[in-house]
Design an enzyme around this catalytic site. Structure first.
Site, PDB file in Angstrom:
ATOM      1  N   HIS A   1       0.829  -1.207   0.000  1.00  0.00           N
ATOM      2  CA  HIS A   1       0.000   0.000   0.000  1.00  0.00           C
ATOM      3  C   HIS A   1       0.868   1.264   0.000  1.00  0.00           C
ATOM      4  CE1 HIS A   1      -3.525   2.482   1.410  1.00  0.00           C
ATOM      5  NE2 HIS A   1      -2.535   3.205   1.905  1.00  0.00           N
ATOM      6  N   GLU A   2       1.799   1.328   0.934  1.00  0.00           N
ATOM      7  CA  GLU A   2       2.625   2.532   1.034  1.00  0.00           C
ATOM      8  C   GLU A   2       3.491   2.705  -0.212  1.00  0.00           C
ATOM      9  OE1 GLU A   2       1.948   4.721   3.153  1.00  0.00           O
ATOM     10  OE2 GLU A   2       0.690   3.458   4.426  1.00  0.00           O
TER      11      GLU A   2
ATOM     12  N   HIS B   1       1.594   4.565  -2.786  1.00  0.00           N
ATOM     13  CA  HIS B   1       1.732   6.023  -2.623  1.00  0.00           C
ATOM     14  C   HIS B   1       3.073   6.475  -3.215  1.00  0.00           C
ATOM     15  CE1 HIS B   1      -1.771   6.781  -0.133  1.00  0.00           C
ATOM     16  NE2 HIS B   1      -1.348   6.043   0.868  1.00  0.00           N
TER      17      HIS B   1
HETATM   18 ZN   LIG Z   1      -2.512   5.226   2.393  1.00  0.00          ZN
END
Ligand SMILES: [Zn+2]
Length: 723
Positions: free
Chosen positions: A482-483, A486
């Site tokens: 997830h990170e 980003h």
């Molecule tokens: Zn996030």
């Protein structure tokens, strides 16, 4: 056209110290060997003074306002302030000290006042407006046009177009809102912490652990009930000890104490505070010419209007209500099988849901972890995914200074071999780091400045003792993907202006690209490349992954239902007109409004009440704006995410063609264009809620796990710390 903004530099002070100029390191990476804690306050002060002078120089410019001498000049202002802020907030978040905490407390309100002094400067606004009003006659790139519009809109939104009398009234409203929301927060906290459940006998607490019972005895003594037991409430409607409590009457008492928090059942009551907050917000929105608070506050979101968000959530209701009834029936079967003679109620729900779950999906989390080693997760999982999708390659570096020895650094190379940026990976929990996981930039990509992204990901994985293998839970594996999603949003930034670059996107959009990248954590060819047993080297068995994913779909009628209900309740409050809000002039009318709003939804609200009832909904009532009219964002980005996963799978999965298409249409676009248009460029259609409902197990056809991770986005960083 960027070089000369026509602004005279005569009256602009020079900064001193490390932050006065760009770093000498590659990619302008921060040189932590040259930064000390004593540098921050002077650098912040100089940075603010310089930006103030830069803004004054824009105002004093004798030349007529132009896009370059006003809008671009403003975008370029505050360079030193940006430099110190990025480093300070990174280090104080990940490796703080008492001194850094003090600096944070001291500097935050000053930064906020500094920001207001620019946004609310009437002379500056006059120039911005002159450029804006002339926009039809100007030739601009779409990105220029977005920058102009954002600059203008943010000043208008702060009150730049109001009359003096209106501005005075808005200030009064803001002051009263600030007081009332603080009072709400304190009162809701008092209802939570000052009125624990008092229990007379140990028998009534059967099922709790010895340490929980001891804590309950200690709390009772502390609260003036020696010899009895006290259970403190937690923030949400559901309470963590409910599943363990064997005594049904105790469960009911604990739940009702939570559910009736601050609603007048005891002497603590926030109902009239809420009504007044809603009325003031509606009045403020009306001053700005908007129908309601939601319309005022959603101006820069993807969804833009409350109706869009309400329609979106309304689409989930039928499937969700059916799932709630189905799950209740299942739990009633379990109750009956155990000899119980009652229908499931909210205070029973998790006790029986946990039993069904344990029976169906027996999962040994420690055994799962043995397949996930941190270095392999990153280099053979995440980096492998980035190579297969986008052609990226990574080279570990050991020459760059870091703020803690556990931070790993990499150069990121693009598909053509050119350098794309720097990646810092800070995986481990430590006392000096706040909780959760987040991504941000040390340096933003910008063609205006000629800068490439320098990006960090921060996680809180428990560090293995020295000499032992560094294993990672499946949740943390998901969070790491997830990170990095980003991070990719930041690395692929292709913008001229920092303020539109990379993850500088709307609150109800920014979590979307990161959530999409979680899909690759369990994608078969990625999984088989990294998820290998630390002793045997064997790839994780598919049935283990299937089990994790099936377990994640369990109990969504409740887990998902309570979030949807809270999001809808939030929006109902924010959609009140001033007259409707003013009519809620007694506590009974507030009760009736909440009850009616919830009933209208068509969900099983007595079985699955909202995650927070209005009277203790801190997200929306404990600060002047907070997450009000924004709680739906968690659901909205999940819709975009799940629909996009479907697109990838329908189009061949993990391929360079798919990655390049996603990069081109979404990841490289920053905040430069309409988000619906962006999504349509990617998927060829508007987003659809169906894949999300399938993934949550609410409709037939779902085949993926659901993570319960959510986000709380700060303005500068993309954080993932709790809902
Ligand atoms: Zn996030």
């Amino acid at each position: 056209m960027d070089g000369d903004t026509g602004v005279t530099a005569v009256n602009i002070p020079e900064g001193t110290g490390y932050f006065a100029s760009d770093s000498d390191l590659p990619f302008l990476a921060p040189d932590f060997t040259k930064i000390s804690e004593d540098d921050y306050i002077p650098a912040f002060e100089q940075g603010m003074a310089i930006q103030k002078a830069e803004v004054q120089a824009i105002i004093d410019n004798p030349a007529a306002p132009t896009f370059d001498n006003t809008i671009v000049a403003l975008e370029k202002s505050g360079r030193m302030l940006g430099r110190v802020g990025r480093v300070f907030f990174a280090v104080s978040g990940s490796n703080t000290t008492d001194r850094l905490d003090e600096i944070n407390t001291e500097i935050s309100p000053r930064l906020s006042a500094h920001g207001d002094s620019i946004t609310l400067n009437p002379e500056l606004f006059a120039r911005v407006k002159a450029v804006y009003d002339n926009r039809a006659a100007m030739s601009m790139t779409p990105e220029d046009a977005t920058l102009l519009e954002n600059t203008y809109d943010s000043m208008v939104h702060a009150g730049a177009l109001l009359t003096d009398a209106q501005v005075e009234r808005v200030k009064e409203i803001n002051t009263e809102l600030s007081t009332l929301t603080t009072e709400f927060g304190q009162t809701a906290r008092a209802a939570m912490s000052e009125q624990p459940l008092i229990v007379d006998t140990r028998e009534e607490l059967a099922g709790l652990s010895d340490s929980d019972i001891k804590a309950a005895a200690d709390l009772a003594t502390e609260k003036g009930y020696p010899g009895k037991f006290a259970i403190a409430l937690q923030n949400t409607t559901q309470q963590p000890l409910l599943p363990s409590l064997e005594n049904r009457a105790t469960r009911e008492k604990l739940f009702k104490l939570s559910y009736n928090r601050a609603d007048g059942t005891t002497d603590i009551d926030t109902r009239m505070l809420i009504a007044r907050i809603a009325e003031l917000r509606a009045e403020k929105a009306a001053i700005f010419g908007e129908d309601d608070w939601a319309s005022y506050t959603m101006y820069d979101r993807m969804a833009k209007t409350p109706d869009t968000a309400l329609d979106f959530m309304g689409q989930m209701v039928p499937a969700l209500a059916a799932t709630q009834r189905r799950e209740a029936a299942l739990l009633n079967e379990m109750i009956e099988a155990e000899g119980g003679d009652f229908d499931v109620q909210p205070w029973d729900w998790y006790r029986y849901a946990n039993k069904v779950k344990a029976e169906r999906y027996e999962l040994d989390e420690d055994a799962v972890m043995e397949y996930f080693q941190l270095d392999k997760v990153l280099e053979d999982g995440i980096f492998y995914m980035a190579e297969k999708l986008y052609g990226l390659t990574f080279e570990r570096r050991t020459d760059l200074p870091v703020y803690h020895p556990d931070v790993w650094t990499y150069t990121v190379f693009d598909a053509d071999g050119s350098e794309l940026g720097l990646f810092y990976f800070d995986p481990f929990q430590r006392p000096s780091k706040r909780g959760g996981a987040w991504m941000s930039n040390f340096v933003d990509q910008s063609y205006l400045w000629g800068t490439k992204p320098v990006i960090y990901n921060v996680l809180n994985i428990p560090k293995a003792p020295a000499g032992e293998p560094q294993l990672v839970s499946f949740d943390w594996v998901n969070t790491a993907f997830h990170e990095f999603g980003h991070a990719l949003h930041g690395f692929f930034a292709d913008q001229k202006y920092e303020s539109l670059s990379g993850t500088a996107t709307a609150r109800d959009f920014v979590e979307y690209p990161s959530q999409v990248h979680e899909m690759w954590a369990t994608y078969p060819s990625v999984l088989s490349n990294y998820a290998k047993h630390y002793q045997t080297g064997e790839t994780i068995p598919a049935e283990l992954i299937d089990k994790i994913e099936a377990a994640a779909q369990f109990n969504q009628g409740y887990d998902f239902g309570e979030v949807v209900t809270a999001a809808l309740l939030d929006m109902k409050w924010a959609a009140l007109s001033p007259a409707e809000a003013a009519a809620l002039d007694t506590p009974a009318k507030v009760d009736a409004f909440e009850r009616q709003s919830l009933t209208e939804l068509g969900l099983e609200i007595d079985l699955v009440p909202p995650r927070y009832r209005s009277t203790y909904f801190n997200h929306i009532f404990s600060s002047p704006a907070g997450y009000s009219a924004g709680y739906y964002s968690y659901l909205w980005t999940e819709m975009l995410d799940r629909d996009s996963r479907k697109w990838f799978l329908d189009n061949g999965g993990l391929t360079r063609a798919n990655g390049d298409h996603y990069r081109k249409t979404v990841l490289s676009r920053g905040g430069t264009m309409d988000y619906f248009k962006m999504f349509e460029n990617f998927a060829g259609r508007q987003p659809d809620v169906t894949p999300m409902l399938q993934a949550r197990g609410l409709l037939a056809g779902g085949d993926e796990a659901v993570d319960s991770e959510v986000a709380d986005d700060g303005p500068a960083e993309v954080g993932d710390s709790g809902q």
